[in-house]
Every structure is written in structure tokens, then in C-alpha cells.
Design an enzyme around this catalytic site. Sequence first.
Site, PDB file in Angstrom:
ATOM      1  N   GLU A 144       0.872  -1.173   0.000  1.00 14.79           N
ATOM      2  CA  GLU A 144       0.000   0.000   0.000  1.00 14.79           C
ATOM      3  C   GLU A 144       0.907   1.220   0.000  1.00 14.79           C
ATOM      4  O   GLU A 144       1.637   1.489   0.959  1.00 14.79           O
ATOM      5  CB  GLU A 144      -0.933   0.017   1.223  1.00 14.79           C
ATOM      6  CG  GLU A 144      -1.938   1.164   1.148  1.00 14.79           C
ATOM      7  CD  GLU A 144      -2.964   1.153   2.293  1.00 14.79           C
ATOM      8  OE1 GLU A 144      -3.015   0.153   3.045  1.00 14.79           O
ATOM      9  OE2 GLU A 144      -3.699   2.150   2.425  1.00 14.79           O
ATOM     10  N   ASP A 167      -6.073   9.171   9.367  1.00 17.26           N
ATOM     11  CA  ASP A 167      -4.845   8.633   9.931  1.00 17.26           C
ATOM     12  C   ASP A 167      -4.604   9.085  11.359  1.00 17.26           C
ATOM     13  O   ASP A 167      -5.019  10.175  11.760  1.00 17.26           O
ATOM     14  CB  ASP A 167      -3.652   9.073   9.070  1.00 17.26           C
ATOM     15  CG  ASP A 167      -3.565   8.261   7.774  1.00 17.26           C
ATOM     16  OD1 ASP A 167      -3.571   7.011   7.863  1.00 17.26           O
ATOM     17  OD2 ASP A 167      -3.511   8.879   6.696  1.00 17.26           O
ATOM     18  N   TYR A 226     -11.401  -3.542   2.188  1.00 19.07           N
ATOM     19  CA  TYR A 226     -10.550  -3.121   3.307  1.00 19.07           C
ATOM     20  C   TYR A 226     -11.440  -3.111   4.539  1.00 19.07           C
ATOM     21  O   TYR A 226     -12.325  -2.273   4.689  1.00 19.07           O
ATOM     22  CB  TYR A 226     -10.010  -1.721   3.011  1.00 19.07           C
ATOM     23  CG  TYR A 226      -8.904  -1.235   3.916  1.00 19.07           C
ATOM     24  CD1 TYR A 226      -8.990  -1.301   5.301  1.00 19.07           C
ATOM     25  CD2 TYR A 226      -7.745  -0.682   3.375  1.00 19.07           C
ATOM     26  CE1 TYR A 226      -7.978  -0.846   6.109  1.00 19.07           C
ATOM     27  CE2 TYR A 226      -6.722  -0.206   4.173  1.00 19.07           C
ATOM     28  CZ  TYR A 226      -6.837  -0.290   5.544  1.00 19.07           C
ATOM     29  OH  TYR A 226      -5.822   0.167   6.350  1.00 19.07           O
TER      30      TYR A 226
END
Lengths: 271, 271, 397, 397
Positions: free
Chosen positions: A48, A59, A174
Amino acid sequence: MEIDQKFLELKEKGEGAYMPHIYYGDPNEEFSLELVKTLVSNGADLIEFGIPFSDPIADGTTFIEACERALKTRMTPIQRIEGVRKLRRIGVEVPIVLTTYYNIPYTIGLQIFAKQVKEAGVQGLIIPDLPVEEATEFLEATKEFDLKMIFLVAPTTDDARLRKIVEIASGFLYVINMEGVTGTRESVVQSTLDLIKRVRDCTDLPLMAGFGISRKEHALAMLSAGVDGIITGSAITEIYSKNLHSPEMSLPDIAKFAGEMKQACVEGYNR
Amino acid sequence: MEIDQKFLELKEKGEGAYMPHIYYGDPNEEFSLELVKTLVSNGADLIEFGIPFSDPIADGTTFIEACERALKTRMTPIQRIEGVRKLRRIGVEVPIVLTTYYNIPYTIGLQIFAKQVKEAGVQGLIIPDLPVEEATEFLEATKEFDLKMIFLVAPTTDDARLRKIVEIASGFLYVINMEGVTGTRESVVQSTLDLIKRVRDCTDLPLMAGFGISRKEHALAMLSAGVDGIITGSAITEIYSKNLHSPEMSLPDIAKFAGEMKQACVEGYNR
Amino acid sequence: MNLQGTHGSNGRFGRFGGRYVSEVLMQVLIELEEAFESYYPTVEFQRELGVLLKDYGGRPTPLYYAKNFSELIGCKVYLKREDLLCGGSHKLNNSLGQALLAEKMRKKRLITETAAGQHGISAAMAGNVLGLEVEIFMGIRDMERQESNVKRMRLLGARVTPVKTGSGNLKDAVSDTLREWATCTRTTHYLMGSTVGPHPFPEIVATFQSVIGKEIKEQIVEKEGKLPDAIVACGSGGSNAIGAFRPFIGEDEVRLYFVEGGGSSLDADNSAAAFVLGKPGILHGAAMMVMQDEQAQIKASKTRAVGLNYPARGPEISHLCETRRVESGYAFDHEVFEAVRVMCKTEGLLPALETAHALAYVLNHHDEFDQDSILVVNYSGRGDKDLETIAGYFYGN
Amino acid sequence: MNLQGTHGSNGRFGRFGGRYVSEVLMQVLIELEEAFESYYPTVEFQRELGVLLKDYGGRPTPLYYAKNFSELIGCKVYLKREDLLCGGSHKLNNSLGQALLAEKMRKKRLITETAAGQHGISAAMAGNVLGLEVEIFMGIRDMERQESNVKRMRLLGARVTPVKTGSGNLKDAVSDTLREWATCTRTTHYLMGSTVGPHPFPEIVATFQSVIGKEIKEQIVEKEGKLPDAIVACGSGGSNAIGAFRPFIGEDEVRLYFVEGGGSSLDADNSAAAFVLGKPGILHGAAMMVMQDEQAQIKASKTRAVGLNYPARGPEISHLCETRRVESGYAFDHEVFEAVRVMCKTEGLLPALETAHALAYVLNHHDEFDQDSILVVNYSGRGDKDLETIAGYFYGN
Ligand SMILES: Cc1ncc(COP(=O)(O)O)c(C=O)c1O
Ligand SMILES: Cc1ncc(COP(=O)(O)O)c(C=O)c1O
């Protein structure tokens, strides 16, 4: 190699997939190239490949700092995409999934972006702030380039939306391991296990679990629960960010970590 | 000596009256006794004997500070009134007009206050914050003691009130030289001259002009305008307050100043 | 809802808006949208909110004819007195609304971000009134600049969490609040402070703030017998402006002016004028006009008015300016301080630095309005929070 | 005038009040009384003042049912929200009224004194709105303690003159303003800040402040269908209390409580509780309850609430407490800070330290009110000005 092919291959080998996540250019381009090489030669099945953004809202602290460092190199997103070409040139053959926030393709132009990405050698895309509801335009503009669009599913995603997501997702799904942002965590919670079961029930796409995986036990638990592989992100960045003046000194530790995670993917898959 | 008698005497002598104003106990009792002695032996015809108050709203900076210093001696108002007795004992015979703010008699008790004051040897009273309209109670309570009640008139006082004032005033009228508070000033203004004329027209009481008189010329101008005498306050305090550690060193200067003012009263009266 | 919003389906205002968030937040945003649509129109909600706005907040706020200021400008200037709202700015309109909504949704906790501290304070107030825990994220730089508001929030019992990422100001605080929310959507409501963020926030905030414009409309008709010729409002995210503008968007004869922070100059790093320096982009969950560098990275904005120090314009104001329904302008810092001085002297009112942008714009463009024009300035907040900055500017210290 | 004042002729409230001033001030006080009596009742004056109070000031201020605080107290507590008045306290009611009166009297200038700065600010505001020059006398100690309000007054263009006499606080500032006035009565109006001073000031200030009580009466009847059981107000001079009480003085079933500053203890030099420690005396032109020492000298008062730091109680409140129509009480500094904390937490409101005295009293005496009781607290001001003091108390610094 295409993503689907990779999962087929792993299935045949009876292994879980391991995909580490890095931000390209943190702390500099040379290191990122070395890092990916190390990861691949120690078991990474996919990479990734993150293009840093100034406001990475999905994040956690480790990756926020990674983005800030990577942005200090002042490379343009296009220059970073070129990094994929460089990786291909030095022999990295595993599927590369490019991750970035939607402002980057939006500003560059969706089609130009997809074209550049494709030509550089990318197989799939993750855009964490692009939920299915907003993806139509992007899918439309990029469909000619045959890039897998990887979507996220979370413990909070209800069944109705799950069905919408699997309908347009490709490559793999995901699975967000936990409510929150990227970053290492202590344990795997029940809601995640429930989620995996729910997703498994409605799609045959491979499932990759990410967010907060930093230990062998996490990986084992996730694979046991039914995913096809795992993603580690912050865990690797944490290793080299302890020694940012000479991050290459951390490569042996990273190699060891990657090896262990891949090992867990193999073991977990076979339980 | 009674006040009326003093004015008769001065009239016979053809002199204007000079009344200096001091705050008793500033900076200490000994000095005040000496000061009054000096003033009387240098021409003072009456003494305005101030009992300090914490909030002397009709006074300017010099007297505010004088009050503050005098209050540091922590004498009670009754003890200060005793100061008049001391003055009488050391031979001061001129009329003494006691000045203080209304809270002092109000708190001590109007009758007790008047009795003490009378017995100590006071001839008249000035209470700057007791206008005629509020004076009834005080006059009632104190009438048996035969103290002259001195009231103030100001340039702003209109004729109607002037008549009210002269009706109950006794001893003399205190003509406020200027709009404002006590303190030395540079010149004598027209409104004051007008006032003197107006007052003169409606009463035979002696007129004493005060507030801001600090120079011979002021005194001369006031007497020429028709008053019977002048009052100086801050001017004397300003002299000794330059040397508060040994104020007695200023007595010669004060003697000279008092002499000059009395001189002006004589000259002014005879123009 | 009978609001004259310009949004289409899915939270779109022309090409702006939308919902660009991590999957983790999608479900809660959908729930929020549904909750808003089901609770807001009910009689009960309207009544409860109405009582809070009136008795706690102090609504209606006056529409004040500023006679002395008008003489200076040369036309009639009315000030919509949001500075009189409890807390000192328009922010409470929204905070009370969202806190009430959060309570209905059985959330236990509010999180939010703040720059000038005005929104943080209003959130803390609203949280306390409705019995919800409050945590406020604030850039470390902003915490230094608005120290007194930090104290105020803490006295109100709110937890103030410093945000150290980025350049430590509003943009970073919003990012961190979104991150925090991702971990706790089930128990916690994000009380978005302006008409920004993913759908339905811009719509919710605009709806709660449009009480301003509704009152302006009634009040000006009562005072002048007609609509105003122009309405001027400052802004970054745009909540006070949209709040004032909404009921007038369909009234073409009413000119609308939006004034952003010019900063010290329009040079690259010294401004917050996103309509001049920005382009369409995606930030904090929505497509908006955003200041960006050549690398498609969001740029930090700069202005002395902390509450305008945000590099993006909310979707609705972005759209209204793009379509020219609203005219955008800016004011430079030194003009803003001058406007503060003028307002202090003429009307005895100390405006917030943000608000003073709108005043500075009127001062700068006074010749565009003739004698009979009726102007309404949305006087969004008072300047108490900026006192040190303003006194420092004029007297040094 | 149809006000339910308790004063007789010549400004007497029982044995209190009167006009104990130097002859220099008598004439202007008489003129002021006449002007007030001739202008105040006119339709024009009422209209002009009404518009200013409404559009500039933000009246009517709400009567807020403080649900969370009520739960704590155990009865229904309403807050009369004078904190929402422009400037942050009840002071503007009086300042606008007197400034308008001064303008009618063709005065060019206002002088006044201030302690907490709240009155000074309201005077500066009112002066600017009505085009009058403003000079404010303030004790040097108070200038240090309320530094931010000094900045605010200066920004508003007022001249702030330090008073160095005495102990440099309110008492001395009043004295110095009276002295200044004596020099300029023809051009200048003394805008007395509370229900103190020589007649007609206590009456004028009470009249302008009684808008508070009139609103309370209307609002509580609208909300509860009846009058309250009790009204609680803090005070020193008494203007906010008298303002709230006046329309209820004739309503015997409404209990009235006046809360003064207890300071740190009732010991000689640590308090401002003039009803406990004082006796009748003459100060600043009126007979009032005054704190004095054995030498009949006025004592300096002491309390952390600068606005209550005055050693005398105005004539009207002195009389009302002496005749027991109003019950007087006090609160100690530490109880006051605790009340601040409670109000912040329960209702999200940061009260002025002065106001918190009334709240502390209610907290201390909550068992005197049964469940069905309706209490109105006159919430006289917001605590922004006290932020440093309050934060310092709780967090040190
Ligand atoms: C007084 C004031 N006005 C305006 C603003 C800008 O916010 P918005 O653009 O949402 O109106 C702020 C933000 O803090 C503010 O405090
Ligand atoms: C908020 C507040 N409440 C009360 C007071 C006390 O004044 P009064 O006794 O005149 O109401 C002050 C004075 O500054 C004040 O600022």
C-alpha cells in the site's frame, strides 16, 4: 501482477496476504525505495503505497507525522506516483495499491490522475475519504484504466450500505479493524469479528483487515476470524521513525517484523 | 472673642479680616499648636480650625493629603476638639471657626458635638457638606449653644437660594471664590466678582472669600470687590508640606506669608 | 423544511459540498441527517429550541440603527446584534440547536473544535445546559492566542485538548476532531461549528443559524417597511453569513456581500482570502473553495482574526459566490483594526475582529451605497476576546 | 411619576438620603432634579430611551428558568439575565437614561467613576452613542485589578483618570468625581453609577434601573401566572437590587433579599458588609449605612468583588433593610467562588463575582425555600471581567 491474481496465487499456496502500508517519501525517497524492497523480500504480498496529504483525516498520529515529514521533501504528487515506476524498475513485482486522500486526484484531475497512476504501474486505489456514495464520478472518469477500486467497510457500516459497497468494490475489501483512525492498538474487538462475518456473508471479494494491527496475535486473530489477509501501517513507520537520521539502520528490524507478520498470515490462514 | 465683635473691631480699625485654615494634627498636634500661634501673631484675625475627615469632598489635593496625614495620628474628633482648649490655654484669643464634614457631628451626635465644641472655646462652625436645605436638624439641635453657623455661597448659587442662605446664616458668609474645591489658583474670575456684588446686595453679614486664594493680588482683588476678608487654606499647608520631617522649620516662611496676606487685607480694605 | 437553502440532494450546493469521509463516519452522518430531518420540524423540538434561544440565548437580538456610524458611511446602516447573544457571538444559535439534537439522539457527549474560542464556549454552554459532557479540540497556537477563552471553557467544565499537528490552528483542530469522532460515533456528537464539514453539517448549521436572517427580515420590514438594499457579513466557514443571507437568497433585489480575511496582504502566505487565492478542493469531508499549494496540499491561512483563520469556504457560500448571488470581498488586517476604532468611537461598541471585517468592507466601499440605501451588517460578535490584540495594536504592550 | 419608590420629599428614604454637598453642587443638583422631572415623563423621552434600551441595549432581557440550577436548589429558580445587556451588566440601563438626560440638558460631557469598570464601560458606550465626551475616574488599585476593563474604556475613546487618593478604590473615585464636578457643573453631567450620592441621584438611578423589575413582573406572570415568592439581588450602592425590587415593594407576599459582600470574614478590615458592620452616616452627599471607624472616619471596604467594594449602602436600600421590607444577607468570598463554579457547571454561565453573591446566598439558604417556591435571582452581570481572578482562584497562576 494484478491483485486478483495475487489472491488466487496465495489461495493456492494456502497463505494469508500481507500488505504493509507506507507513505512515500518519508523521510526521503531513497529510504522509501529501500523500505519497499525490504518489505517485499520479507514477505509482503502487496504494497500500500501512500501519497502524503496535509490533512490525513483517517490517519492517526504516526501517519500524520509521516505525512508531515514526507511533505517536507516538497515532491509533487505526480513525482511521487513516479516512485511506483522506480519500484517497478528495481524489480518490485507485487501488486501496488496506491492510497491517497481525494483532494489529490480531485485537484490534479480525476482522469489525468488515473492515467498517471496506471502508467506508473499501480493495480489498485484506496481513497479513504471517498465513500461509495461519492465515488460515481471518480469511477466514471477512471474506468477505462482498469484500476481496482478498494473500498472500506467498518464495524459501524450497516447491512444496507455493505451491499452497496460490495456491489461496486473490486480488488478486495478493506475491513476497518476498529472504530477510529490508523495506529497501533492493543486488541481486536468483538464488533470487528462480527463485521467480518457479516461481510463474508455477502461477498466473495478477498477481505483485508487493517487499522491497528501491530502484533502477530492480532494478525492470527483476524485471519482466524475469516479475513484473507492483513494490513499493517503505523507499526512499520513506528520502527524507523525512532531513528530518522539514519532510517536505513532500522531495515533489519523491519525485515524481521514483516517476516513475522507474513508468518502469521500463513499460520492464521491454516487454522 | 465672638465673631461679630471681631468684625466690628476690624471695621473700626479699617482692616479686612484674614482667616487662615488649617487641619488640626497635620502632621502632628505639636506642630498645629505652633502653627496657629505663629499665624495669630502674624496677623490672623480668625482661625479656621479643621477636623480632618477621610473623604473631604470639598477639598483639593493639598487638603486631602493634609487630612490623610492628620488622620494617621489616630486622634478622635473629640480629642481634636480638645485642641481648641489647648489653644485657648496657650493664649490664642481670636475667634475660632471649626470646620468639619457632616459625618463627624452626625456620628458623634449633633448636640454632644455642639456642646463639646462650645466648651472647648469655638465661636463658629463651617460644615461644607451641609447646605441650608439640610441644616434644619442641626440648627435645632445646636441652637442652645450659640454657635455661629457659617454657610457657603458659590457663583452658581442663584438669588432665590442666596436669600434662603442669608436668612439662616450667622457670623459671616463664606464666599466661594471659584467653582471647584479648595486649592491654590491663578486668578480671580468674573463670576466671583458678580457673586460678591449679588451677596452684598442682600445681606449685611460680613463676607469672607475663600477657595484658591494664595497671592497678595488675589486678596487685594477680592477686598476691592467688596468682601470683608479672605481665607487662605492650601497655601499655608503647601509651605510646610514641603518639609514634613521638620515642619517647624517652615514657620518663618509661614509667618511671612501670613503677614503679607494680613497686609493685603489692610491695603485692600482701604482702597 | 421550508428553508430557502440552495442545496440539492446529498448535500450538494452546485459542485460544492458532499460527504467525503472515512467509512467509519458514514453511518453516523446518515443517522444524523435522519435525526435532523425527523426531529427538527417537530413542534416539540421547535418549542424547546425556541425557549432556549429566547430565554437562555437572548433572542431575538436587536436590529440596531447605528446613527453615528451611518452618518460616517453616508447611508442607513443597521447592525444585527449577534454580539448580544449569550456568549458574545452568533455561535450559540447553532450550538444550542445541535446540543438539543444530540440529546434527542441520546448522545452523552459533545466534541468540537474551536479557533477563536467563541464556538468552543458556546458548545460548552449548550452542553452544560443539556447535560452533555464536552470536549474541545483547539490548536496549540490558537490556545496561546486566545488564552482567556481557554480559561473560560475550562471554567465551564469543558475538557480542552491541545492539537499539536500541522500548524496548530483551526484546520488541524477540525482534522483531529474528525479523528476523535471516528473512535466514538456511537456515544458522541460532533458539534460542527460552522457551515463546513461533510453533509449534513453545512445544512444543519445553516438551518440553525438562519434564525438570524429570519429576524432581520421581520425587523427591517417593521422599521423601514421594506427589505434592505444590502446585507454584509464576514466569514470563513460562512455560518453567520449564511444564517443572515438565507431568507434573502430568493430576493434578488437584496445584494449580499461576504467578507473574508485578507490578512496582511494577498501574498502567498499572509492571507485567509480563499475566494481570491483558493480553488475547488476537498477538505474536511466536503468540496469547497480551498487554499492549496502546487502539491495539492492545503495551505495554512493567516489573519489576525483567529475566527476567520480557515483556508476553506463552506460549500454553500462557495456556491453562492461562484454563482455571483453573493459578492465576495476581503479586508486587510490594518483596515480591520481601523474599523474597530471607528465602531468604538461612533457607537461605543467593540466588535470582534471577525465582525470588524464586515465593518471595514462597508467603510472601504461606502461610496457604492447612495444616501437612501439601507444596509444591514451582521454584527456577528463582540470584541472582548480580542481585547489584548486590539489594545496591543493601538497602544503596543 | 408612577414609580413605587419609597422616597419622600427632598430625596429622603426614611432617615436616609438627602443632599449633603458643597454649595457649589447645590444648584446643578436642583437643575438636574427639575430636568429629570420634566423630561423623563414625556412621550418623547420614553420613546427615545425605549429605542436605545431595546435596539442598542438588548432589552427586554430574558427571564431564564435555570432548570439544572433549580434541581440543585430544590425550588424553581429564574435568572433575570442582565448579563445579556450590552456591556455585560445592568449598568447600561442607567447610563443610557442619564446620558440621554444629559443631552437634553445640553451638557457636552459626562464624568463618572467606576470600580469594576462595568459602569465606566456603560458610561463610555452611552456617551459615544449620544455624542458626549466621557471622562472616568478610577482608583489606581482598581485600575490594576480590572486592567482589561481599563483598556476597554480607553478603546471606546473615554479618558480614564487614575485616582490616587485614599486607598485608590471606588470610595475615593466617587469623591474625586464629585470634586471634578464642582469645577464644571455648567458643561458637565456626573453620571452617577449606582443608587447613591446626593438627591436626585438615588431616585434617578432607581427609576432607570426599575425597568428590570417591571420586566420581571410581566415575565414571571407570563411564565408562572403569579408573582414570585422571592427576589434575590446582590449589591453595594443597590442599583440592580432596587431596580429589581421597586415594582414589588408594595407586594408584601414577595420576599426581597439583598446580598452584600462578606469579604473574607466579618473581621474589622476584611469585609464590605455595611449592613452588618456599618451604622448610619453621611458619605458622598447622602445619609446611608456606612462602615466607619471609632474616629467617625469612613472605613475602606474589602471584597474580591470589586463592584461591591463600597463601604456604604444607598439611601433607599438602607431604608428598606432598616424597615425590614428587604432582608439583608451576605456571602463570603470563598462561597462566592464556589457559586461561580456551580453556575458554570449547571447552566454554562460564568457570572460576575458581584452576581455570584446572590447565587451563593441562594445556595447557602436553599433549605429556606420549599419545592414549590419561585425564586428570581437578578443575574446582574457576566464574569468575563473577573476571568483572571476566577481562574487564578481555581487553578492558581
Ligand atoms: C464573531 C465571529 N464572527 C465570525 C466568525 C466566523 O465564523 P463563520 O464563518 O462560521 O460565521 C467567528 C468564528 O469564530 C466569530 O467568532
Ligand atoms: C455585575 C454587577 N453587579 C452588581 C454591581 C453592584 O452595583 P449595584 O449595587 O449598584 O447594583 C456591580 C457594580 O459594578 C456589577 O458590575
